[in-house]
Design a protein around this motif. Sequence first.
Motif, PDB file in Angstrom:
ATOM      1  N   LEU A 129       0.692  -0.044   6.604  1.00  0.00           N
ATOM      2  CA  LEU A 129       2.117   0.432   7.006  1.00  0.00           C
ATOM      3  C   LEU A 129       3.259   0.555   5.935  1.00  0.00           C
ATOM      4  O   LEU A 129       3.071  -0.382   5.057  1.00  0.00           O
ATOM      5  CB  LEU A 129       2.340  -0.705   8.046  1.00  0.00           C
ATOM      6  CG  LEU A 129       2.125  -0.731   9.311  1.00  0.00           C
ATOM      7  CD1 LEU A 129       2.515  -2.249  10.006  1.00  0.00           C
ATOM      8  CD2 LEU A 129       2.526   0.303  10.156  1.00  0.00           C
ATOM      9  N   TYR A 130       4.211   1.086   5.978  1.00  0.00           N
ATOM     10  CA  TYR A 130       5.356   0.678   5.337  1.00  0.00           C
ATOM     11  C   TYR A 130       6.027  -0.530   6.194  1.00  0.00           C
ATOM     12  O   TYR A 130       6.829  -0.419   6.703  1.00  0.00           O
ATOM     13  CB  TYR A 130       6.534   1.973   5.487  1.00  0.00           C
ATOM     14  CG  TYR A 130       6.160   3.205   4.599  1.00  0.00           C
ATOM     15  CD1 TYR A 130       5.950   2.996   3.292  1.00  0.00           C
ATOM     16  CD2 TYR A 130       6.218   4.563   5.178  1.00  0.00           C
ATOM     17  CE1 TYR A 130       5.601   3.977   2.606  1.00  0.00           C
ATOM     18  CE2 TYR A 130       6.253   5.513   4.303  1.00  0.00           C
ATOM     19  CZ  TYR A 130       5.846   5.048   3.086  1.00  0.00           C
ATOM     20  OH  TYR A 130       5.582   6.504   2.272  1.00  0.00           O
ATOM     21  N   GLY A 131       5.287  -1.585   5.824  1.00  0.00           N
ATOM     22  CA  GLY A 131       5.590  -2.700   6.694  1.00  0.00           C
ATOM     23  C   GLY A 131       7.190  -3.459   6.610  1.00  0.00           C
ATOM     24  O   GLY A 131       7.586  -3.410   7.757  1.00  0.00           O
ATOM     25  N   LEU A 134      -1.560  -4.691  -1.530  1.00  0.00           N
ATOM     26  CA  LEU A 134      -1.489  -5.421  -0.271  1.00  0.00           C
ATOM     27  C   LEU A 134      -1.467  -4.497   0.824  1.00  0.00           C
ATOM     28  O   LEU A 134      -0.709  -3.511   1.290  1.00  0.00           O
ATOM     29  CB  LEU A 134      -0.213  -6.072   0.208  1.00  0.00           C
ATOM     30  CG  LEU A 134       0.269  -7.195  -1.057  1.00  0.00           C
ATOM     31  CD1 LEU A 134       1.447  -7.976  -0.455  1.00  0.00           C
ATOM     32  CD2 LEU A 134      -0.930  -8.144  -1.254  1.00  0.00           C
ATOM     33  N   LEU A 191       0.839   4.999   7.399  1.00  0.00           N
ATOM     34  CA  LEU A 191       0.075   5.594   6.256  1.00  0.00           C
ATOM     35  C   LEU A 191      -1.176   6.126   6.355  1.00  0.00           C
ATOM     36  O   LEU A 191      -1.913   5.722   7.137  1.00  0.00           O
ATOM     37  CB  LEU A 191       0.201   4.324   5.255  1.00  0.00           C
ATOM     38  CG  LEU A 191       1.487   3.665   4.853  1.00  0.00           C
ATOM     39  CD1 LEU A 191       1.003   2.721   4.070  1.00  0.00           C
ATOM     40  CD2 LEU A 191       2.187   4.705   4.109  1.00  0.00           C
ATOM     41  N   ASP A 199       0.736  -1.294   0.207  1.00  0.00           N
ATOM     42  CA  ASP A 199      -0.032  -0.053  -0.158  1.00  0.00           C
ATOM     43  C   ASP A 199       0.816   1.324   0.066  1.00  0.00           C
ATOM     44  O   ASP A 199       0.443   2.262  -0.736  1.00  0.00           O
ATOM     45  CB  ASP A 199      -1.130   0.376   1.119  1.00  0.00           C
ATOM     46  CG  ASP A 199      -0.329  -0.388   2.544  1.00  0.00           C
ATOM     47  OD1 ASP A 199       0.689  -0.635   2.478  1.00  0.00           O
ATOM     48  OD2 ASP A 199      -1.092  -0.227   3.509  1.00  0.00           O
ATOM     49  N   GLY A 200       1.821   1.205   0.562  1.00  0.00           N
ATOM     50  CA  GLY A 200       2.710   2.472   0.874  1.00  0.00           C
ATOM     51  C   GLY A 200       3.342   2.698  -0.390  1.00  0.00           C
ATOM     52  O   GLY A 200       3.571   3.821  -0.984  1.00  0.00           O
ATOM     53  N   ASN A 231      -1.599  -3.320   4.538  1.00  0.00           N
ATOM     54  CA  ASN A 231      -1.302  -3.369   6.096  1.00  0.00           C
ATOM     55  C   ASN A 231      -1.203  -2.250   6.769  1.00  0.00           C
ATOM     56  O   ASN A 231      -0.736  -2.178   7.859  1.00  0.00           O
ATOM     57  CB  ASN A 231      -0.087  -4.281   6.290  1.00  0.00           C
ATOM     58  CG  ASN A 231       1.253  -3.640   5.543  1.00  0.00           C
ATOM     59  OD1 ASN A 231       1.093  -2.543   4.980  1.00  0.00           O
ATOM     60  ND2 ASN A 231       2.303  -4.297   5.686  1.00  0.00           N
TER      61      ASN A 231
END
Length: 560
Positions: free
Chosen positions: A470-472, A466, A487, A441-442, A468
């Motif tokens: 976040l910047y996972g 995807l 995010l 997503d990020g 989540n």
Amino acid sequence: MNTTCTTVAQYTLSRLAQLGIDRIFGVPGDYAFSINDATEEVPDLSWVSCANELNAAYAADGYARIRGAAILCTTYGVGELSAINGVMGSKAHRLPVFHLVGMPSERIQRLGLLTHHNLGDTVYDRFQSLSGAACCVSAVLTPDNCILELERVIREALRQSMPAYIVISQVQGNMPVIGEPVTGKPLSAIKRQQSNPAELDAAVETILTRLSSARNPVAIVTHLVSRYGLRDRAMEFVGKSNLPTAVMPNDKGTIDESLPQFIGLYNGDMSSSPAVRDAVQEADLLLDIGGMVTIEINTGLWSAVLHPERIISIQDNWVRAGNKVFLNVAIDDVLAALIAKVPTRTASIPHRVDQIPLAGQEGDKLSSAAFYPRLQRHLRHGDTLVIETGSCMLPLDSMLLPAGVTAEGQCLWGSIGWATPACLGVAMAKTSGRTLVVTGDGSHQLTLNELGVMGRCGIKPVIFVLNNDLYGVEIVIGESGHPYNDLAPVNYHLLPEAFGCKGWLTAKVSTVAELDQVLDRIDAHDGAAVVEVMIPNEESQPLPDAVIDRGYKVKTPKVR
Ligand SMILES: Cc1ncc(C[n+]2csc(CCOP(=O)(O)OP(=O)(O)O)c2C)c(N)n1
Ligand SMILES: [Mg+2]
């Protein structure tokens, strides 16, 4: 087009189109109008207006991966500087992208007039060293030098397989070229590098001799073979020699993974299986076809155990075997000679990597463990999988691709946001088959405005975002709890509607059953799709300290 009064801009575009390029990605601007206008005059070349110049550069990068070369067009200063990250990525990934840039006219320059897109002074060539640094060759075209300079620039960009920077001023671009036009050949018919026959013979003899005495040799095929149009030739060599063959993350998709000789992904301790790791590390001869990139992300955080004395490396135009270096040996010639002469090994191929086991029941909440095996089972012949940098990279690189499926990624340059516009370029360059993207997503947030361009151009990608929240991967490799990894909560599956895309299949899936259903719907849908895949953010837990220390806290890799 009448060649007798062809302008510099028209000639440049038509000469580049002869390579087999039929799109030009960019954003227009007044200094580049001569080039922009010429796109309407040159047959077989269509302009693609991108959402911004960085996206255009990424799209050109994607296009060049399929067609072998691409054209990008930006305006002076503001446009070209926005594109530099993308063009530098193309340089890292060895893609000949011709970056055409307009600039203030020589009349303005002679009169010393101050102009916009500059710093209020009379330094007109200020940006050339910056844009030029992302390329391997550059030229400022005039009517007089245009024909010869273009031949030099094209030859060098193709020889090195790297971008070229071509400046055309707003006034000279509209002036007729002087001289006899050159009619070029399509890229596939061009011999890009020449070999020295004696060095070539010696290199090939050395490789064959070492191969014949090797007990357990392994080949690694790298992305460079695709850059020189040698994918089929490399696979022919693998088939003929019957060498167990691996790829590394930077090279994912380079060879067809249904080849019986394919053993999986080599990535040090993060290889797709211990068997692949051991086969590569214990090989008494490692035939590196194209040049391995030994950055941390391509070697399981520098955990690869590679013995230089056991490696023979076939680079673009040189070969290294131990302390011997053979110069001026073009990779296409080396491969052709090897195919002609290599005997077929009879030894059996070590165990291949398997499909990822299915995980998760119908009613379960989605997770990465449930997503990747299902995606794998829905890939089909002709698909190109575009892989974004982030948490998705390792599972996708490790995943066995079905027959006829290729992949593109940006492991080395790793600029997030690349995948979405790159998929536009890939899809436009392909003549058949689907283009699928998996992005975090990020990453998607950086370049998602390119969806509107896809909708307008009728491009039909299948995009998995995807989500989540976040910047996972930053948390995985660092520490959780930093607000800088949070995010904005974008509704990704609603974006196609907002960007005016017609007939797109869109869905947000949170359970295994919902994912299964949407994958089936996509298979039955001849059109674009955006699927927002909800991934729990608890998955993004930091790696063990030992791994983090090895990969990210050391100043230098351990020398083995
Ligand atoms: C242009 C650019 N900016 C920043 C980074 C640093 N970076 C690497 S991965 C990443 C986070 C990716 O997050 P996301 O796309 O959401 O993927 P996730 O790991 O969460 O699945 C960032 C910020 C980068 N690689 N490129
Ligand atoms: Mg994310």
